[in-house]
Write an enzyme that holds these catalytic residues in place. Structure first.
Site, PDB file in Angstrom:
ATOM      1  N   ARG A  90       0.857  -1.203   0.000  1.00  0.00           N
ATOM      2  CA  ARG A  90       0.000   0.000   0.000  1.00  0.00           C
ATOM      3  C   ARG A  90       0.883   1.239   0.000  1.00  0.00           C
ATOM      4  O   ARG A  90       0.590   2.228  -0.681  1.00  0.00           O
ATOM      5  CB  ARG A  90      -0.962  -0.031   1.193  1.00  0.00           C
ATOM      6  CG  ARG A  90      -2.131   0.948   1.039  1.00  0.00           C
ATOM      7  CD  ARG A  90      -1.842   2.340   1.550  1.00  0.00           C
ATOM      8  NE  ARG A  90      -1.299   2.255   2.873  1.00  0.00           N
ATOM      9  CZ  ARG A  90      -0.296   3.035   3.323  1.00  0.00           C
ATOM     10  NH1 ARG A  90       0.249   3.963   2.551  1.00  0.00           N
ATOM     11  NH2 ARG A  90       0.183   2.876   4.548  1.00  0.00           N
ATOM     12  N   THR A 132      11.080  14.621   3.543  1.00  0.00           N
ATOM     13  CA  THR A 132      11.548  14.475   4.922  1.00  0.00           C
ATOM     14  C   THR A 132      13.071  14.561   5.022  1.00  0.00           C
ATOM     15  O   THR A 132      13.782  14.029   4.174  1.00  0.00           O
ATOM     16  CB  THR A 132      11.061  13.121   5.464  1.00  0.00           C
ATOM     17  OG1 THR A 132       9.637  13.142   5.463  1.00  0.00           O
ATOM     18  CG2 THR A 132      11.560  12.856   6.865  1.00  0.00           C
ATOM     19  N   CYS A 238       0.035  17.141  -1.352  1.00  0.00           N
ATOM     20  CA  CYS A 238       0.265  15.725  -1.701  1.00  0.00           C
ATOM     21  C   CYS A 238       0.092  14.843  -0.461  1.00  0.00           C
ATOM     22  O   CYS A 238      -0.464  13.743  -0.551  1.00  0.00           O
ATOM     23  CB  CYS A 238       1.670  15.533  -2.277  1.00  0.00           C
ATOM     24  SG  CYS A 238       2.002  16.560  -3.710  1.00  0.00           S
ATOM     25  N   ASN A 240      -1.920  15.254   1.904  1.00  0.00           N
ATOM     26  CA  ASN A 240      -3.365  15.034   2.110  1.00  0.00           C
ATOM     27  C   ASN A 240      -3.823  13.783   1.367  1.00  0.00           C
ATOM     28  O   ASN A 240      -4.599  12.975   1.883  1.00  0.00           O
ATOM     29  CB  ASN A 240      -4.175  16.220   1.580  1.00  0.00           C
ATOM     30  CG  ASN A 240      -4.009  17.466   2.429  1.00  0.00           C
ATOM     31  OD1 ASN A 240      -3.628  17.387   3.592  1.00  0.00           O
ATOM     32  ND2 ASN A 240      -4.287  18.616   1.830  1.00  0.00           N
ATOM     33  N   ARG A 243      -2.292  10.623   3.029  1.00  0.00           N
ATOM     34  CA  ARG A 243      -2.912  10.349   4.334  1.00  0.00           C
ATOM     35  C   ARG A 243      -4.306   9.755   4.145  1.00  0.00           C
ATOM     36  O   ARG A 243      -4.729   8.883   4.915  1.00  0.00           O
ATOM     37  CB  ARG A 243      -2.990  11.649   5.147  1.00  0.00           C
ATOM     38  CG  ARG A 243      -1.627  12.130   5.619  1.00  0.00           C
ATOM     39  CD  ARG A 243      -1.690  13.553   6.155  1.00  0.00           C
ATOM     40  NE  ARG A 243      -0.391  13.976   6.683  1.00  0.00           N
ATOM     41  CZ  ARG A 243      -0.118  15.224   7.049  1.00  0.00           C
ATOM     42  NH1 ARG A 243      -1.033  16.176   6.943  1.00  0.00           N
ATOM     43  NH2 ARG A 243       1.075  15.530   7.521  1.00  0.00           N
ATOM     44  N   GLU A 363       3.814  10.341   7.373  1.00  0.00           N
ATOM     45  CA  GLU A 363       2.624  11.113   6.955  1.00  0.00           C
ATOM     46  C   GLU A 363       1.945  11.789   8.138  1.00  0.00           C
ATOM     47  O   GLU A 363       0.723  11.957   8.151  1.00  0.00           O
ATOM     48  CB  GLU A 363       1.601  10.223   6.232  1.00  0.00           C
ATOM     49  CG  GLU A 363       2.151   9.434   5.080  1.00  0.00           C
ATOM     50  CD  GLU A 363       2.427  10.286   3.866  1.00  0.00           C
ATOM     51  OE1 GLU A 363       2.144  11.504   3.921  1.00  0.00           O
ATOM     52  OE2 GLU A 363       2.940   9.741   2.883  1.00  0.00           O
TER      53      GLU A 363
HETATM   54  P1  TGC Z   1       1.481  25.900   8.397  1.00  0.00           P
HETATM   55  O1  TGC Z   1       1.928  27.262   8.762  1.00  0.00           O
HETATM   56  O2  TGC Z   1       0.342  25.275   9.100  1.00  0.00           O
HETATM   57  O3  TGC Z   1       1.213  25.831   6.840  1.00  0.00           O
HETATM   58  C1  TGC Z   1       2.182  26.234   5.894  1.00  0.00           C
HETATM   59  C2  TGC Z   1       1.472  26.331   4.583  1.00  0.00           C
HETATM   60  O4  TGC Z   1       0.980  25.030   4.218  1.00  0.00           O
HETATM   61  C3  TGC Z   1      -0.455  25.072   4.151  1.00  0.00           C
HETATM   62  N1  TGC Z   1      -0.955  23.818   4.695  1.00  0.00           N
HETATM   63  C4  TGC Z   1      -1.585  22.930   3.969  1.00  0.00           C
HETATM   64  N2  TGC Z   1      -1.963  22.921   2.690  1.00  0.00           N
HETATM   65  C5  TGC Z   1      -2.604  21.857   2.235  1.00  0.00           C
HETATM   66  N3  TGC Z   1      -2.880  20.780   3.015  1.00  0.00           N
HETATM   67  C6  TGC Z   1      -2.515  20.740   4.308  1.00  0.00           C
HETATM   68  N4  TGC Z   1      -2.768  19.672   5.050  1.00  0.00           N
HETATM   69  C7  TGC Z   1      -1.839  21.851   4.842  1.00  0.00           C
HETATM   70  N5  TGC Z   1      -1.323  22.139   6.044  1.00  0.00           N
HETATM   71  C8  TGC Z   1      -0.785  23.358   5.950  1.00  0.00           C
HETATM   72  C9  TGC Z   1      -0.860  26.288   4.953  1.00  0.00           C
HETATM   73  O5  TGC Z   1      -2.117  26.764   4.535  1.00  0.00           O
HETATM   74  C10 TGC Z   1       0.242  27.230   4.634  1.00  0.00           C
HETATM   75  O6  TGC Z   1       0.030  27.713   3.342  1.00  0.00           O
HETATM   76  P2  TGC Z   1       0.454  29.221   2.972  1.00  0.00           P
HETATM   77  O7  TGC Z   1       0.065  29.367   1.539  1.00  0.00           O
HETATM   78  O8  TGC Z   1      -0.305  30.099   3.907  1.00  0.00           O
HETATM   79  O9  TGC Z   1       1.938  29.288   3.197  1.00  0.00           O
HETATM   80  O10 TGC Z   1       2.724  24.992   8.479  1.00  0.00           O
HETATM   81  P3  TGC Z   1       3.413  24.478   9.696  1.00  0.00           P
HETATM   82  O11 TGC Z   1       4.855  24.416   9.367  1.00  0.00           O
HETATM   83  O12 TGC Z   1       2.975  25.203  10.932  1.00  0.00           O
HETATM   84  O13 TGC Z   1       2.786  22.996   9.695  1.00  0.00           O
HETATM   85  C11 TGC Z   1       2.495  22.404  10.810  1.00  0.00           C
HETATM   86  C12 TGC Z   1       2.305  20.889  10.580  1.00  0.00           C
HETATM   87  C13 TGC Z   1       2.863  20.212  11.794  1.00  0.00           C
HETATM   88  C14 TGC Z   1       0.827  20.614  10.443  1.00  0.00           C
HETATM   89  C15 TGC Z   1       3.028  20.364   9.348  1.00  0.00           C
HETATM   90  O14 TGC Z   1       4.360  20.687   9.402  1.00  0.00           O
HETATM   91  C16 TGC Z   1       2.877  18.868   9.193  1.00  0.00           C
HETATM   92  O15 TGC Z   1       1.898  18.353   8.666  1.00  0.00           O
HETATM   93  N6  TGC Z   1       3.903  18.108   9.639  1.00  0.00           N
HETATM   94  C17 TGC Z   1       3.947  16.682   9.388  1.00  0.00           C
HETATM   95  C18 TGC Z   1       4.739  16.461   8.169  1.00  0.00           C
HETATM   96  C19 TGC Z   1       4.629  15.055   7.680  1.00  0.00           C
HETATM   97  O16 TGC Z   1       3.565  14.478   7.601  1.00  0.00           O
HETATM   98  N7  TGC Z   1       5.767  14.512   7.290  1.00  0.00           N
HETATM   99  C20 TGC Z   1       5.807  13.179   6.813  1.00  0.00           C
HETATM  100  C21 TGC Z   1       6.147  13.165   5.395  1.00  0.00           C
HETATM  101  S1  TGC Z   1       5.945  11.539   4.834  1.00  0.00           S
HETATM  102  C22 TGC Z   1       6.790  11.559   3.432  1.00  0.00           C
HETATM  103  O17 TGC Z   1       7.426  12.481   3.064  1.00  0.00           O
HETATM  104  C23 TGC Z   1       6.708  10.376   2.621  1.00  0.00           C
HETATM  105  S2  TGC Z   1       6.575   8.905   3.512  1.00  0.00           S
HETATM  106  C24 TGC Z   1       6.363   7.767   2.355  1.00  0.00           C
HETATM  107  C25 TGC Z   1       7.653   7.342   1.735  1.00  0.00           C
HETATM  108  O18 TGC Z   1       8.326   8.108   1.055  1.00  0.00           O
HETATM  109  O19 TGC Z   1       7.959   6.137   1.898  1.00  0.00           O
END
Ligand code: TGC
Length: 384
Positions: A90, A132, A238, A240, A243, A363
């Site tokens: 998956r 990441t 992406c 989103n 997830r 994610e």
């Molecule tokens: P924040 O200030 O909240 O937002 C920055 C900008 O991003 C926008 N935004 C989103 N847009 C679309 N969908 C979402 N879910 C969004 N969340 C935020 C937001 O509107 C803003 O846009 P703009 O135009 O105003 O600049 O950003 P923040 O730095 O405070 O974010 C906080 C947080 C913790 C929610 C965010 O950093 C986060 O989700 N962290 C987790 C990251 C994560 O999931 N990393 C795992 C990556 S997994 C991967 O890369 C692949 S794994 C699979 C593999 O490769 O094997």
């Protein structure tokens, strides 16, 4: 078995049921026969990639460019069925379709879409998604990889970690800091300076590949830039998609564990009778089924919202948090019902449990999703 009690098909269209059956057949006939040995031997079966493409599973929720254009619920059901076999497969479908292809589909130029998407959809090419970094996966805003102007093109420098399929990929979607914020670049993996090294000491997701990535003076032309992604909303858009697939997928791992526990409880005798005839075991099985059924119904609700175009990131966080957390609890209960044998590869449960610890972490961890939900509830940001 679970399906006999939970009549999910009653809530699905004929097309959705057909997608689910096709994915279950692939999982049963192709993945399951060798998954225990592949997990043991850390073997990713490259030959399955073209078969997944031929089945239409890669980028199946996207339209055009060889993609199937299926609905969100159909895509979710495919994730559930593949993860019922193993999270690694998956994950492959998520990385290829929801991350790499979705980035190109959402933010790429017409030329970029024409160049990459048909081959990725067919499984002739593999894509990866390099966001990441080792400094902290939860905070992509702190990334240190940079892309600077280099004549007409770009010079990319930095490193990434936990990048799925990077050592097998043909193209990487690399996110880097520029003088205008975070931007995405399509980097063919044969570009000099691009080095992907599989992380070998994983005790989870062993039938799939995650890599360390080095980007040492990687030079790409101007048209490698994804023109329509500016800032972190690009990669988050992406995430989103990926997830959403996990919301469904984790429930597949849960179903597999629950089915194993039910089967075992019917045949395993302790104190002179099948353990399934005891109230304690039946209570455990009932609680597991209730959480599984609630998880799938939540996934279906989110899928319907996605199809009508109103699904929000906070709603996705509710689903990702719940599905993975409950799948882990179901797997732990199944392990307990199986007794000592539950830790062996005679059953899929320990493999799913180990895999789900990765799924819980990538994610967005449980804690990240709790804070996204908390922010939506209070309008207050608790991240920093
Ligand atoms: P924040 O200030 O909240 O937002 C920055 C900008 O991003 C926008 N935004 C989103 N847009 C679309 N969908 C979402 N879910 C969004 N969340 C935020 C937001 O509107 C803003 O846009 P703009 O135009 O105003 O600049 O950003 P923040 O730095 O405070 O974010 C906080 C947080 C913790 C929610 C965010 O950093 C986060 O989700 N962290 C987790 C990251 C994560 O999931 N990393 C795992 C990556 S997994 C991967 O890369 C692949 S794994 C699979 C593999 O490769 O094997």
């Amino acid at each position: 078995m679970v399906d006999a009690v939970f009549d999910l098909d009653a809530l699905l269209s004929a097309e959705e049921i057909a997608w689910a059956r096709k994915a279950r057949a692939f999982a049963t006939n192709r993945i399951l026969p060798t998954i225990e040995e592949d997990f043991e031997n850390k073997h990713f079966r490259r030959e399955f990639v073209a078969e997944l493409g031929a089945a239409g599973f890669l980028g199946m929720h996207l339209t055009g460019y060889g993609c199937a254009g299926a609905g969100a619920v159909s895509y979710g059901l495919v994730c559930l069925e593949l993860e019922a076999a193993d999270s690694g497969w998956r994950t492959f479908v998520s990385v290829q379709g929801s991350l790499a292809m979705s980035a190109i589909h959402q933010y790429g130029s017409e030329e970029q879409k024409q160049r990459w998407l048909p081959g990725l959809a067919a499984g002739e090419l593999i894509g990866c998604f390099a966001l990441t970094e080792a400094g902290g996966g939860s905070d992509p805003a702190a990334m240190t990889t940079t892309a600077t102007r280099d004549g007409a093109g770009w010079l990319i420098e930095g490193s990434k970690r936990w990048i799925g399929l990077a050592s097998l990929a043909d193209v990487a979607v690399v996110w880097a800091q520029t003088d205008a914020g975070v931007r995405g670049f399509l980097v063919p993996t044969h570009t000099p300076g691009f080095t992907a090294t599989p992380i070998e000491n994983k005790l989870s997701m062993r039938a799939s590949v995650q890599c360390d990535l080095r980007l040492d003076a990687v030079r790409v032309p101007a048209d490698a830039l994804l023109p329509d992604a500016a800032g972190l909303s690009g990669p988050f858009g992406c995430l989103n998609e990926a997830r959403f697939g996990i919301v469904w997928g984790a429930m597949g791992a849960a179903r597999s564990c629950l089915d194993a526990a039910i089967l075992r409880s019917e045949t395993r005798e302790v104190f002179g009778k099948p353990i399934g005839a005891t109230q304690l075991i039946q209570a455990k099985l009932a609680d597991m089924l209730v959480e599984y059924e609630k998880g799938v119904l939540l996934a279906l609700h989110l899928g319907r919202l996605k199809e009508q175009g109103t699904l929000t990131p906070a709603q996705i966080s509710v689903g990702k948090l719940n599905s993975v957390r409950e799948a882990i609890r179901i797997a732990q209960s199944a392990r307990a019902i199986l007794g000592g044998d539950g830790i062996t590869s005679e059953f899929p449960v320990m493999r799913h449990l180990a895999n789900l610890e990765s799924v819980r972490t990538y994610e967005g961890t449980d804690e990240i999703h709790q804070l996204v939900i908390g922010r939506a509830l209070t309008d207050l940001n608790a991240f920093s």
